[in-house]
Enzyme design. Structure first.
Site, mmCIF file in Angstrom:
data_model
loop_
_atom_site.group_PDB
_atom_site.id
_atom_site.type_symbol
_atom_site.label_atom_id
_atom_site.label_comp_id
_atom_site.label_asym_id
_atom_site.label_seq_id
_atom_site.Cartn_x
_atom_site.Cartn_y
_atom_site.Cartn_z
ATOM 1 N N CYS A 79 1.070 -1.549 0.312
ATOM 2 C CA CYS A 79 -0.351 0.200 0.008
ATOM 3 C C CYS A 79 1.214 1.117 0.030
ATOM 4 O O CYS A 79 1.146 1.860 -0.793
ATOM 5 C CB CYS A 79 -0.377 0.016 1.079
ATOM 6 S SG CYS A 79 -2.273 1.561 0.687
ATOM 7 N N HIS A 167 -3.954 -4.995 1.063
ATOM 8 C CA HIS A 167 -3.174 -5.589 1.757
ATOM 9 C C HIS A 167 -3.268 -7.038 2.037
ATOM 10 O O HIS A 167 -4.650 -7.784 2.408
ATOM 11 C CB HIS A 167 -3.761 -5.118 3.181
ATOM 12 C CG HIS A 167 -3.678 -3.886 3.295
ATOM 13 N ND1 HIS A 167 -2.891 -2.989 4.111
ATOM 14 C CD2 HIS A 167 -4.352 -2.505 2.685
ATOM 15 C CE1 HIS A 167 -2.721 -1.809 4.130
ATOM 16 N NE2 HIS A 167 -4.070 -1.447 3.355
ATOM 17 N N GLU A 169 -2.200 -9.049 3.827
ATOM 18 C CA GLU A 169 -1.996 -9.621 5.557
ATOM 19 C C GLU A 169 -3.966 -9.226 6.811
ATOM 20 O O GLU A 169 -4.124 -10.440 7.199
ATOM 21 C CB GLU A 169 -1.486 -8.540 6.226
ATOM 22 C CG GLU A 169 -1.818 -7.313 7.117
ATOM 23 C CD GLU A 169 -1.470 -6.353 5.765
ATOM 24 O OE1 GLU A 169 -1.891 -4.949 6.004
ATOM 25 O OE2 GLU A 169 -0.730 -6.939 4.635
#
Length: 509
Positions: A79, A167, A169
């Site tokens: 990001c 993202h 994660e």
């Protein structure tokens, strides 16, 4: 030398989640502020740049020094990290006029890129940014796109440098863990050998070398963190460890005697100290939660200082500090905002001559439990709910008195006992009762009452960084409410907290 991945933090709410995902792959990693990371050595196999609340176009946007990293080590920008690597090396980042928040699906994936090996062509990802990379530098190549975001991911030719505008994660990126594995295992070459057993072996060896024949005093709380820390130290230095369990007058009902009894079977040398009156006297008249925490922290230090003088040649103070404590208490030029102070983070005053040893300082809570299991600890230690260091002081909103402590202990005892009896305790990460600084009107028999209100709290979490409120059965909550009101004189109303973290914290103070 333990191989590791460095994660440079630009203040993203997801930075800790990146670390957890990497560690779930049995790869060790550490988080550092973008502007304050250690000199790189052979143990560092790769670097990840986190997201950020900043825009790269902001005047005060974080600008890391990547001269020792970019082009020399595998590098993944997530990001903001991806936008930084584009913006400051010849590309253009602009405010997006398309939707770049929430779920999206990749419309193009270059599976020949090692970062996207075996990633599905329409894989779901999670976007969370207001800017977008409009133009990539000339030597950057697009390796993934969505219908709205052409430059969703790129690689730099001639380098093991990659950027992604989503993202990996978060849970909503369905193949995010696979992508991170591609980076840390295939690209960085990490061996995936960081396991609870390897942590124990390494940590015990380090403790032996660091402490030698010195004596250590450890503050036990009865919780999983201090218990696992004690067992690691016990394995390293044996009889040279003295554990001190302090009753600060703010423990749960019967906890002081129950915990001391439980510790007998572990072979630890434990001293119980009743310091409740001292803590409560220092807290008298104090309402501000930060002042409460600081008073309790300072009093703990005073008690340990006094007790340490009774242990001949004590040189070290052991603590059960874990990674979220460290992260939440750090603040370096803004990337990590301090949420609350922790009494067990930040060292000791100069007059106290003990050095600090923190065996769990780099572990998340779920990792501590896995290490405890490998150490052979019973479930009654490992499955205990987390309990705040300041104890009931931060569950009594406003001024603390002995009567308020008694009221809360009784109500909380009923709540926790019923969770256990109904088979709900192990399904909850943390539960507790909060005494509110208000009174409410009630009716008991033919009499009007004006008594205290308590709030019940129960959350699901893995490490305390984020948490969701538990959907406990209405029938159970009704039974708890009735039992508390019928059995604890002074309480006539029970409410249930349905707030998640964020935006609320788990504790009320």
């Amino acid at each position: 030398m333990q191989e590791k991945i460095l994660i440079l933090d630009f203040g993203s709410q997801y930075t800790q989640l990146i670390a957890r995902r990497v560690r779930e792959l049995n790869v060790y990693c550490e988080i550092y502020p973008f502007n304050h990371y250690p000199a790189l050595d052979a143990s560092v196999k790769g670097v990840i740049l986190s997201g950020s609340p900043f825009s790269v176009r902001d005047e005060k946007a974080p600008q890391p020094d990547l001269s020792s990293i970019k082009g020399k080590l595998p590098l993944l920008g997530v990001c903001y990290g991806a936008q930084y690597l584009a913006h400051y090396f010849g590309g253009e980042v602009k405010a997006s006029n398309k939707r770049e928040y929430g779920r999206a699906n990749l419309s193009f994936v270059d599976n020949s890129c090692p970062l996207f090996k075996n990633i599905s062509q329409h894989s779901q990802v999670w976007m969370s940014h207001g800017d977008t990379i409009e133009v990539l530098p000339s030597h950057y190549t697009v390796v993934a796109s969505t219908s709205d975001v052409e430059n969703a991911a790129y690689r730099i030719e001639g380098e093991e440098t990659f950027g992604i505008q989503f993202h990996p994660e978060v849970y909503h990126s369905t193949e995010g863990t696979a992508l991170l594995k591609n980076f840390v295992v295939d690209i960085c070459g990490c061996k995936q050998d960081w396991t609870p057993d390897s942590f124990i072996e390494t940590t015990v060896a380090e403790l032996k070398e660091k402490i030698g024949e010195d004596r250590v005093i450890l503050g036990l709380s009865g919780g999983v963190d201090s218990t696992v820390a004690a067992m690691l130290l016990h394995r390293a230095i044996g009889k040279n460890l003295t554990c001190i369990f302090v009753d600060n007058g703010l423990l749960r009902k019967n906890e002081f005697s129950d915990v001391l009894e439980n510790y007998k079977e572990l072979g630890l040398n434990v001293i119980g100290v009743d310091a409740g009156d001292l803590f409560l006297s220092r807290l008298a008249g104090i309402e501000d939660p930060e002042k409460k925490r600081k008073i309790i922290g300072a009093t703990f230090v005073d008690v340990f200082d006094e007790e340490s003088r009774k242990v001949k040649d004590a040189k070290w103070l052991g603590q059960g500090t874990i990674y979220p404590d460290v992260i939440e208490s750090s603040s370096v030029n803004g990337p990590s905002q301090t949420i609350k102070s922790h009494h067990n983070v930040g060292g000791l005053p100069d007059y106290m001559k003990l050095k600090v040893v923190e065996p769990l300082r780099l572990l998340f809570k779920d990792e501590v439990r896995r290490v405890g299991k490998s150490l052979g600890l019973a479930d009654k230690f490992l499955k205990r709910h987390p309990f705040p260091g300041p104890g009931l002081a931060i569950r009594i909103l406003g001024e603390i008195t002995k009567e308020k402590v008694r009221l809360l202990q009784e109500a909380d005892h009923i709540y926790i006992t019923m969770l256990q009896e109904e088979g709900l305790y192990d399904k909850v990460w943390q539960a507790g009762t909060i005494l509110l600084p208000i009174k409410s009107v009630g009716v008991m028999g033919d009499e009007r009452t004006y008594e205290s209100v308590v709030a019940l709290r129960a959350v699901e979490s893995t490490d305390g960084m984020t948490a969701d409120w538990c959907h406990l059965p209405y029938e159970f909550l009704a039974k708890v409410s009735n039992k508390i009101i019928n059995n604890v004189r002074g309480i006539n109303r029970v409410v249930y907290d349905i707030s998640s973290k964020p935006p609320a914290t788990i504790e009320w103070e």
